[in-house]
Structure formats: structure tokens, C-alpha cells
Design a protein around this motif. Structure first.
Motif, PDB file in Angstrom:
ATOM      1  N   THR B  54      46.539  38.426  43.109  1.00 22.43           N
ATOM      2  CA  THR B  54      46.339  37.136  42.448  1.00 22.43           C
ATOM      3  C   THR B  54      47.246  37.168  41.235  1.00 22.43           C
ATOM      4  OG1 THR B  54      44.622  37.859  40.932  1.00 22.43           O
ATOM      5  CG2 THR B  54      43.902  37.196  43.137  1.00 22.43           C
ATOM      6  N   ASN B  55      47.289  36.092  40.529  1.00 22.58           N
ATOM      7  CA  ASN B  55      48.159  36.061  39.359  1.00 22.58           C
ATOM      8  C   ASN B  55      47.817  37.125  38.342  1.00 22.58           C
ATOM      9  OD1 ASN B  55      49.800  34.097  40.242  1.00 22.58           O
ATOM     10  ND2 ASN B  55      48.619  32.406  39.331  1.00 22.58           N
ATOM     11  N   GLU B  56      46.526  37.474  38.335  1.00 20.03           N
ATOM     12  CA  GLU B  56      46.089  38.387  37.273  1.00 20.03           C
ATOM     13  C   GLU B  56      45.875  39.801  37.748  1.00 20.03           C
ATOM     14  OE1 GLU B  56      42.769  36.116  37.178  1.00 20.03           O
ATOM     15  OE2 GLU B  56      43.359  34.718  35.606  1.00 20.03           O
ATOM     16  N   GLN B  57      45.805  39.963  39.063  1.00 21.65           N
ATOM     17  CA  GLN B  57      45.377  41.271  39.540  1.00 21.65           C
ATOM     18  C   GLN B  57      46.377  41.882  40.511  1.00 21.65           C
ATOM     19  OE1 GLN B  57      40.775  40.893  40.167  1.00 21.65           O
ATOM     20  NE2 GLN B  57      41.747  38.908  40.432  1.00 21.65           N
ATOM     21  N   HIS B 195      38.665  41.532  45.513  1.00 20.96           N
ATOM     22  CA  HIS B 195      39.039  41.177  44.145  1.00 20.96           C
ATOM     23  C   HIS B 195      38.273  39.921  43.720  1.00 20.96           C
ATOM     24  CE1 HIS B 195      42.474  43.932  43.970  1.00 20.96           C
ATOM     25  NE2 HIS B 195      42.696  43.598  45.244  1.00 20.96           N
ATOM     26  N   ARG B 197      37.910  36.256  42.142  1.00 23.23           N
ATOM     27  CA  ARG B 197      38.901  35.164  42.117  1.00 23.23           C
ATOM     28  C   ARG B 197      39.617  35.112  40.782  1.00 23.23           C
ATOM     29  NH1 ARG B 197      37.459  31.208  45.974  1.00 23.23           N
ATOM     30  NH2 ARG B 197      35.305  31.356  45.282  1.00 23.23           N
ATOM     31  N   ARG B 198      38.855  35.353  39.748  1.00 21.88           N
ATOM     32  CA  ARG B 198      39.448  35.440  38.401  1.00 21.88           C
ATOM     33  C   ARG B 198      39.136  36.825  37.854  1.00 21.88           C
ATOM     34  NH1 ARG B 198      40.802  30.818  35.713  1.00 21.88           N
ATOM     35  NH2 ARG B 198      40.442  31.898  33.749  1.00 21.88           N
ATOM     36  N   ALA B 199      40.141  37.466  37.309  1.00 25.60           N
ATOM     37  CA  ALA B 199      39.979  38.829  36.820  1.00 25.60           C
ATOM     38  C   ALA B 199      38.839  38.915  35.827  1.00 25.60           C
ATOM     39  CB  ALA B 199      41.270  39.319  36.179  1.00 25.60           C
ATOM     40  N   ARG B 200      38.081  40.003  35.930  1.00 26.78           N
ATOM     41  CA  ARG B 200      36.987  40.242  34.981  1.00 26.78           C
ATOM     42  C   ARG B 200      37.397  41.355  34.044  1.00 26.78           C
ATOM     43  NH1 ARG B 200      31.158  39.737  37.943  1.00 26.78           N
ATOM     44  NH2 ARG B 200      31.711  38.042  39.351  1.00 26.78           N
ATOM     45  N   ARG B 203      42.583  43.135  31.790  1.00 23.31           N
ATOM     46  CA  ARG B 203      43.405  43.184  33.004  1.00 23.31           C
ATOM     47  C   ARG B 203      43.956  44.589  33.229  1.00 23.31           C
ATOM     48  NH1 ARG B 203      46.483  37.411  32.530  1.00 23.31           N
ATOM     49  NH2 ARG B 203      44.552  36.221  32.421  1.00 23.31           N
TER      50      ARG B 203
END
Ligand SMILES: [Cu+2]
Lengths: 467, 441
Positions: B54-57, B195, B197-200, B203
Motif C-alpha cells: 500500500t502507499n504506506e506499507q 496488512h 488498509r491504513r498503516a497502524r 510506519r
């Protein structure tokens, strides 16, 4: 009459030829070219000089047999005992002696009476009797030949036993080394504080027990040598001989046993031939008895009488006369003695056929023993021993990889040595069977003795290894 | 492709490296892992960006392993697992016939994003039935993969379809639920990463998965023994045993996540990291609230569990990471031998050579040098610990690997960490000792 007498004398002369000819015949029958002559007259308590020379080299089965033929006292005695049969033959062929009688008769009118009597029947029967004893001499020669072959067999077997004992002892020494190493390892571990007193004690027991085995095998080796000494007639410094290596490996491939082994055994059997000669002798003796029974017992005599000079008117003082005396074979025609001999003959004939059955059976047995022993020995030599070595190799690899320890290495070594001991027993069984077949084809069916040798050290030492 | 570049952090200068192609490099090559170390380009160093899911992970990396390819069909992500038997290499010199998925053990990591619909075909090419249980994943009961209870087992030769939605993010595992004793012991394990959906939380730049396992493989044998219950002798990260384990490469100052799973038959593994302090952030049950995260240098990964740790390496270097059970950092070393330490064995050696000339007493001084002994050993075995390191033999085996922390970009240091002058322990100087008041005799 003169011709008959002449024939008898010839016969007697022929009989009197030496023990050398008997030995020659035995040599021929037993096919043992090394059979030595015994001296005609003297008995020498010292071994022949050849013996020393032969013992200076390592003994082989062949040279051991040679030594025995030279030196075995019982065999020499048997060679001399052929003289007994020869003597009987000689005696049977001798002519009866004339009997002379001298009488002084003062109360009658003659001074002296001379009488000469001769047993005509006895003289006529002498060549017949002699002929009856000829097969007995042959039988004696065959008997001696049998003894020679048997001795060869026994010497071979005993020699192989000595070799086997040498091998067993050498293997047992290694076995002892393995136990000693186990004890060393336990001592080292105990000194380092890594094992218990109990573990060391158990290894010490195992080692001390193994020493018993070696002691037993040392005695076994000595006993085997002593048995051979007796066969070879050795004593004193002569007993310090060495043997040629260990038992030869059994031949590769399948074992070769002659075809038609039963027929071969029957054909070559010295025992059967000997029995035949004995039967022949019995038959002839019965014939002599029978003939003699029917013949009147005839004796002729001549006598001379010298008269008293004073009482006799005639100048001629010697007077001669002749007479014949004979029995009339009406009642006693030796029927009893004939029956006795005939019965002996029949009994012996039964035994003869029985022996033929035995020889056939023993021939089959000898073949089976040889084939089986060969297969077993070959299995040990070419399969089991190499397989056991492979086990040892793999144990060493596992040891190097630290998967097993020193006691496992020792256990594998002992298992390998035990298999080698078993292999020696199998090789010995083969060579014994080999010697038996050899004797069979030389004419003697020997009974194969079994071995009783303790070579196993498989007392339980499982506990020793676990700690 | 990015990952490829990342991994080129090794060395063009590998010619001078102590890790030779015949050991580590070949090991990893044959394992079907990423590129061999020897082919790496040192000049590039650790890339600033890892491939992203994902964009963050970043994507997860499975050292010595692979990620299951997923195809998008409509709104479903489709994958295919094929259970079969194959030859697996634990490390150079140690192979065995194992069972696994897609010709590897552990099977390829199943990587998804929270909420994705997954359709996994499972083809059974084993000699007996099997199932797949999605350990830790919350899904419809009929997809749980328990033979007899929730489904009929997949017969040999057949393909079953599992379909479920990855509702919750987390670190899970998959394994058979038919004849587990045999199938897991022979290697049928795999990791699942879902993963969020939004990084927890903070990062991370690096995300690794390591499945721990234990096996019984007799020295010289060619198939692990699934009947073993206590005495395991091959201990693995991602079914590799040191020196067959691929190092984990990371940049200094980056945030790194390692997800451990444990499908060992019997053992828990306390995994210890050198040079790091970390926090355990999640289990297969979910995330651990920040307030409950305890700093640690060792994480216990129990059988049938996952543990996720995160840390930021502060010191560059080659850092050890291993199970702290000492018998788990050995490979196939025998345990059935007498304790020879401290024995005086010259008499024994003399006598032993009369019986067995190849004999030599070993381990009377200790067992540290066993890895360097050059004695003939059974084929296909790795009884001695260790592999070559920059300062000599690395006296470890089994569950041991190396965290390679490098500055970014690396400055041509080669495969092994190049220590700054005066930062390596060495022989003491006698005059300095005296000056410091240390008496030696
Ligand atoms: Cu462990």
C-alpha cells in the motif's frame, strides 16, 4: 608226491617275502606315497631324522600328514601287525612233520623198534589251507590301508583345528582389547568425574570376564596342538613347531563334488574290498574243512624191528614193515565246524551288504556336509563379514559425526569380531568336510566328529553401555 | 524489481568476502530465495524505499522463501497452493524429502490487505488427504479446514476451493488439519500476512516473516521422522538451518518489523536479538495496545502462535539473532554420546587404535571446535555447528541468522560489516593491564 611237496615248499618261500612288499601294497591301496617303511627288525624309539627337517618349516596340512605317515606309532604297529597274517599264511602252508617212534622192548624177542609215520592227508591239505589264508593276508593289507587313510583324515582335521584355534585366539585377543578399551574409557570418564562408580565397575566386570574367554581359547589351542602331537608322534623339542597361516578361505564359486558320488565311493571303498577278502578267506576255510571232513584221515608208516641176537636163529637181525592208518569219515565229517564257518560267512555277508548301504549313505552325507559347509563358510566370508565391516564403517562415520560414542564403537568392534569368530567355525566345518570327502574317495567313509568349542562371549553387557 | 535492487546491498566486492559462494550464497540460491549474496551490488547499499503493498506499507519479505502470487479476478484475489513432496535443502550438505506447498517449505507467504476477498485453490498431490487450516483468520466455519469437523478432507489428486474475506489485519499461519503430526513435521506450514488498509502506528520500512520449526532428521537419512516427539535435531527459520539461513538486511535508523510464527511440533522458541531492543506489537490474536507493549530483547514464540516485534536498529553491524535455547542453535549434533569433557584419553587412544585405527577421542576439551574438524562423516549430514565468519568459524547452527544493519548508502564494506578502527575486542596489552591494576601471572 615229490612234486606236491616241491609245490608246497615253493609256496612257503613265496609267503616268506618281507614286510616291505606288504607296505608297498598298502602304499598303493591307500595312495599315500609318503608311507614310510618300518625297519625289518629293530624298533627305534627315536623319530627319524627327516622329522626334524620337516618341523623346522611351518607345518601345513600336507606336511602334517607326511609326518604322521612317518612317525605315527600306531600306524607303524599296524604295519608290523600285517606280519601276523603273513605268519598265519606261512603256518597254514607248512607240511606236517613225519612222526618217528623208537621203542625198546626187552620183554619181547626184539631189542628195538623204529617207527616212522606221516600224515598224508595233512600234507595234501596244506596247499589248500595256505590258499585259504591268502585272502586273509590281503584283508590285513586292506585293513592297514584303511588305517592309513583314516590317519590322514584325522591328521588333516586336527591340523585344521589347530589353525582354527590360532585364528580364534588371535580374534579373542582383539576382543579382549576391545573390553580393555571399554574399561580404559570408563576409567578416564570416572577420573574426569563424568560417570558413576557403578559404570566403571560394570566395565571392569566385562573386561575380567573377557579374560576368561582368552584363557579358555589358550587352553583350547594347546589341547589342539597336543592332539596333533599324539597323531604325529612328536615329543620334546619336536613340539615347538609353528603353523602356516590361518585356515585357507573356502574356494570361490560352487563346491565341486564328483558326480555319482555313491558309485565312486563304492568303487573306491577299501572297507568293502577288505570285507570281500575276509569273506573269501572264510569261504575257503569252510571249503578246506568240508574237503577235509570227507577225506579219510590217512597216515602211512614204516617200521623197523631189530631182534634179540641170542633168541633169534636168523642172522638178519633187522626186519621191516609198513602200515597205513585211516579214519573212516562216517560220523564226523567236520559238519559242525563247517556249519560254524558257513554261519560266520553268512553273517559277514549280511554285514558286507550293510556296509555297502552305509557307504552309500555316508557318501551322500559327505556331499551334503561339504556343500552346506561351503555355502555357510562362503556366506560368512563373502557376505556376513563384509556386511559387518560395513556396519563398523558406518558406526565410525556416525562416531565422527558425534552421533554415537566410544562405547558404541567398541560394541560394533566386538560384533565384528564375534562374526569373525563365527566365520572361523564355518571355515573349519568346510575344511573338515573337505577332508572327509577326500577320505571317502580314498576308500574310507569316516564318521565326522562335531566340534565343541566355546567361542562366544555374548554374555549380557547391555547394561554396561547404558548410563 | 525494487526488491531486487534492495537485495543487491550485498557486494560486488564479494570476492573478498569471507562468506563464500559454496556456503551461504549457494545455500540461498538453491533455496529458491532471493538472489544469491554473491551477485549483490555493494555500492548501492540499502535502498531508501522497499517495495510497497500500500502507499504506506512495504511488502513482506520471506527470507529463503517466497510470496504467493495472487491474481485479481473481478473483486477477488485468487491464489493456488499445491501440496506435494519434494527435495528440500536445509543448508548446503543437508537435504531431505519434505512435504510443503508449491515445492517449498514453508509454503509461500500469503500476503493480503484487510478486507480483500481471497479465493485459494488447494491441490493435493500428496499420498494422503489433506486440508488447509487458516490459523488465526476469522472466517466462515466451513472454510476453517478441519478435516471431519468442517469439511471432507481433500483426497489425493483433487483440488478444493477456499474462499473468505480477510476481515482483520494481522499475522497468521496456515497448515494442514489432517494428520497434522505427519504433515506439519514434514514441513507443511506457511505464513499469512494481512496488512491493515491504513498503516497502524509508526510506519515501518522493513517487514520480514520467519516461520520457526523443528525436525528430526537422522544423520545420513533423507527424510524427516514425523514420529519423533522429543529429540529434534534440525531447528530452522523458514525451514533453513544456519549457515543456510539468509541474513536480514536493514538500514540503520529504519523501523523494522519481524513477524515470527511457530509451527514446531513441540517446542517454544525464545528468539533473542543482539544489538536491539524491541517491542512486541501483535500476536495472531491482534494488535497489542501501545500501553501494553513491553520492551524486550527476547521474544518467546509459543507453539501455534505468532509474535510481531518492531525495532529501530541504532548500531550498524552484523548482529546475531537466534533462539536462546542452546540446543536449538545446533544442527544434528549427537546427544547420545558419553560426556568426554575433561578426560585424559592417551591410554584409551592407544588401545582403541589397535581395535579401530580410525578412532580418535573427541570433545575431551569441549565441543567448540567440532565445526572445523575435517573427518569423514555420513553423506547428507550436518552434524557440526557453524559456518565461516569474518573472524573465524561462527560456532552456531540451527536457529541462527544475522541482522545486517547498514548505513545508507553502504560505503563499499563488502558482505561482512567493516568495523571502525578500535571497535573490535582483541588481545589485551600487558602494559595497559598493569596500568589498570590487573595482575596476571
Ligand atoms: Cu528454540
Amino acid at each position: 608226491m615229490a612234486a606236491a611237496l616241491g609245490g608246497m615248499v615253493m609256496n612257503a618261500a613265496c609267503v616268506s617275502s618281507s614286510i616291505r612288499s606288504d607296505t608297498d601294497r598298502v602304499r598303493e591301496l591307500s595312495r599315500m606315497e609318503h608311507l614310510a617303511d618300518v625297519p625289518e627288525s629293530e624298533v627305534d624309539p627315536v623319530s627319524s631324522p627327516e622329522v626334524g627337517a620337516m618341523l623346522s618349516k611351518p607345518l601345513t596340512a600336507k606336511s602334517a600328514v607326511k609326518l604322521a605317515l612317518l612317525n605315527n606309532r600306531e600306524l607303524r604297529a599296524k604295519l608290523r601287525m600285517m606280519g601276523v597274517s603273513r605268519g598265519r599264511l606261512k603256518q597254514a602252508g607248512l607240511l606236517p612233520n613225519p612222526e618217528a617212534e623208537i621203542e625198546l622192548l626187552p620183554e619181547q624177542d626184539s631189542d628195538i623198534e623204529l617207527r616212522l609215520e606221516y600224515d598224508i592227508t595233512g600234507a595234501l591239505l596244506a596247499p589248500m589251507r595256505s590258499r585259504a589264508f591268502e585272502p586273509a593276508l590281503d584283508a590285513a593289507r586292506y585293513e592297514t590301508a584303511i588305517a592309513v587313510v583314516e590317519l590322514g583324515y584325522m591328521v588333516r582335521v586336527q591340523f585344521y583345528r589347530v589353525q582354527a584355534q590360532e585364528a580364534r585366539l588371535a580374534i579373542a585377543q582383539q576382543m579382549l582389547d576391545a573390553y580393555a578399551a571399554g574399561r580404559e574409557a570408563a576409567i578416564a570418564l570416572r577420573k574426569a568425574g563424568n560417570v558413576r562408580e557403578l559404570d566403571l565397575a560394570q566395565h571392569e566386570v566385562a573386561y575380567e570376564k573377557a579374560r576368561i574367554l582368552v584363557a579358555e581359547l589358550e587352553l583350547g589351542r594347546m589341547n589342539a596342538r597336543e592332539a596333533l602331537h599324539r597323531l604325529l608322534g612328536l615329543y620334546g623339542p619336536e613340539t615347538a613347531w609353528s603353523v602356516q597361516g590361518y585356515l585357507d578361505p573356502v574356494p570361490a564359486g560352487t563346491v565341486s563334488v564328483p558326480e555319482h558320488i555313491e558309485t565312486q565311493a563304492l568303487k573306491h571303498s577299501l572297507e568293502l574290498t577288505q570285507r570281500r577278502h575276509e569273506l573269501e578267506s572264510l569261504a575257503r576255510r569252510a571249503g578246506v574243512k568240508d574237503t577235509a571232513g570227507w577225506l579219510p584221515d590217512v597216515a602211512v608208516d614204516v617200521h623197523a624191528l631189530k631182534s634179540d641176537a641170542e633168541s633169534t636163529p636168523v642172522r638178519e637181525s633187522w626186519r621191516f614193515g609198513a602200515g597205513v592208518r585211516f579214519s573212516v569219515p562216517i560220523f564226523d565229517r567236520s559238519q559242525g565246524e563247517v556249519l560254524e564257518l558257513e554261519s560266520k560267512f553268512s553273517a559277514q555277508l549280511e554285514r558286507y551288504y550293510g556296509l555297502a548301504v552305509d557307504v552309500r549313505s555316508m557318501a551322500r552325507q559327505a556331499r551334503a556336509e561339504l556343500e552346506s559347509a561351503h555355502a555357510r563358510a562362503a556366506q560368512y566370508l563373502r557376505v556376513i563379514v563384509p556386511a559387518q565391516r560395513r556396519v563398523t564403517d558406518q558406526v565410525m562415520l556416525q562416531y565422527n559425526a558425534m552421533q554415537v560414542g566410544v562405547f558404541d564403537v567398541l560394541r560394533a568392534s566386538r560384533e565384528r569380531l564375534q562374526v569373525e569368530l563365527d566365520s572361523v567355525d564355518a571355515q573349519l566345518a568346510y575344511w573338515k568336510a573337505h577332508a572327509a570327502l577326500r577320505a571317502l574317495l580314498a576308500g574310507v567313509a569316516v564318521a565326522q566328529p562335531s566340534e565343541e568349542v566355546a567361542t562366544s562371549v555374548s554374555f549380557s553387557d547391555e547394561r554396561v553401555e547404558e548410563h | 524489481m525494487d526488491r531486487r535492487r534492495f537485495i543487491k546491498a550485498g557486494s560486488m566486492l564479494a570476492a573478498g568476502a569471507v562468506l563464500t559462494k559454496s556456503t551461504l550464497a549457494r545455500a540461498q540460491d538453491e533455496a529458491g530465495g532471493p538472489e544469491p549474496l554473491g551477485d549483490r551490488d555493494a555500492a548501492e547499499g540499502v535502498p531508501s524505499r522497499a517495495p510497497r503493498i500500500t502507499n504506506e506499507q512495504p511488502h513482506v519479505l520471506t527470507p529463503n522463501g517466497a510470496t504467493l502470487p495472487l491474481r485479481t479476478v473481478g473483486n477477488v484475489r485468487v491464489g493456488h497452493l499445491i501440496a506435494s513432496s519434494f527435495e528440500h535443502e536445509f543448508a548446503p550438505g543437508l537435504k531431505a524429502q519434505c512435504w510443503g506447498y508449491n515445492h517449498r517449505t514453508p509454503g509461500p507467504t500469503l500476503e493480503a490487505v484487510e478486507g480483500e476477498r481471497l479465493r485459494i485453490y488447494v491441490t493435493n498431490r500428496l499420498s494422503e488427504p489433506t486440508t488447509v487450516h487458516w490459523h488465526g483468520v476469522i472466517l466462515p466455519n466451513g472454510m476453517d479446514g478441519v478435516a471431519g469437523l468442517t469439511q471432507r478432507a481433500i483426497p489425493p489428486g483433487e483440488t478444493f476451493m477456499y474462499e473468505f474475506t480477510a476481515r482483520y489485519p494481522g499475522t497468521f499461519m496456515y497448515h494442514p488439519h489432517f494428520d497434522e503430526m505427519t504433515q506439519i513435521a514434514l514441513g507443511m506450514t506457511g505464513m499469512i500476512v494481512v496488512h491493515p488498509r491504513r498503516a497502524r502506528g509508526p510506519r515501518v520500512q522493513r517487514d520480514f516473516v520467519l516461520m520457526t520449526h523443528e525436525w528430526r532428521l537422522d544423520v545420513g537419512a533423507r527424510r524427516p521422522d514425523p514420529l519423533e516427539m522429543t529429540d529434534f535435531n534440525v531447528l530452522t527459520f523458514n525451514s533453513r538451518t544456519f549457515p543456510g539461513t539468509e541474513p536480514l538486511l536493514m538500514g540503520r535508523g529504519e523501523r523494522v518489523r519481524i513477524r515470527f510464527g511457530n509451527l514446531s511440533p513441540m517446542s517454544h522458541h525464545p528468539i533473542h536479538l543482539h544489538g536491539m531492543s524491541f517491542a512486541t506489537t501483535a500476536t495472531d490474536g491482534g494488535y497489542i495496545p501501545r500501553s501494553a507493549q513491553v520492551p524486550n530483547t527476547t521474544v518467546l514464540v509459543p507453539v501455534g502462535s505468532t509474535r510481531v516485534i518492531e525495532f529501530v536498529p541504532e548500531q550498524s553491524g552484523d548482529w546475531a539473532m537466534h533462539c536462546h535455547m542452546t540446543h536449538h542453535v545446533m544442527t544434528q549434533m549427537g546427544h547420545g554420546i558419553p560426556n568426554m569433557i575433561g578426560t585424559q584419553t592417551s591410554d584409551l587412544d592407544t588401545r582403541m587404535r589397535r581395535i579401530e585405527p580410525r578412532y580418535m577421542t573427541m570433545a575431551q576439551d569441549g565441543m567448540g571446535s567440532m565445526g572445523e574438524m575435517k573427518m569423514p562423516i555420513p553423506k547428507n549430514s550436518l552434524p557440526m555447528r557453524g559456518g565461516p565468519g569474518p573472524f573465524g568459524n561462527i560456532d552456531m547452527g540451527g536457529m541462527f541468522t544475522i541482522l545486517k544493519v547498514r548505513d545508507s548508502p553502504m560505503k563499499g564494506t563488502g558482505l561482512w560489516y567493516s568495523h571502525p578502527q578500535g571497535t573490535v575486542a582483541g588481545p589485551a596489552d600487558a602494559s595497559q593491564m598493569r596500568a589498570d591494576g590487573i595482575e596476571t601471572t
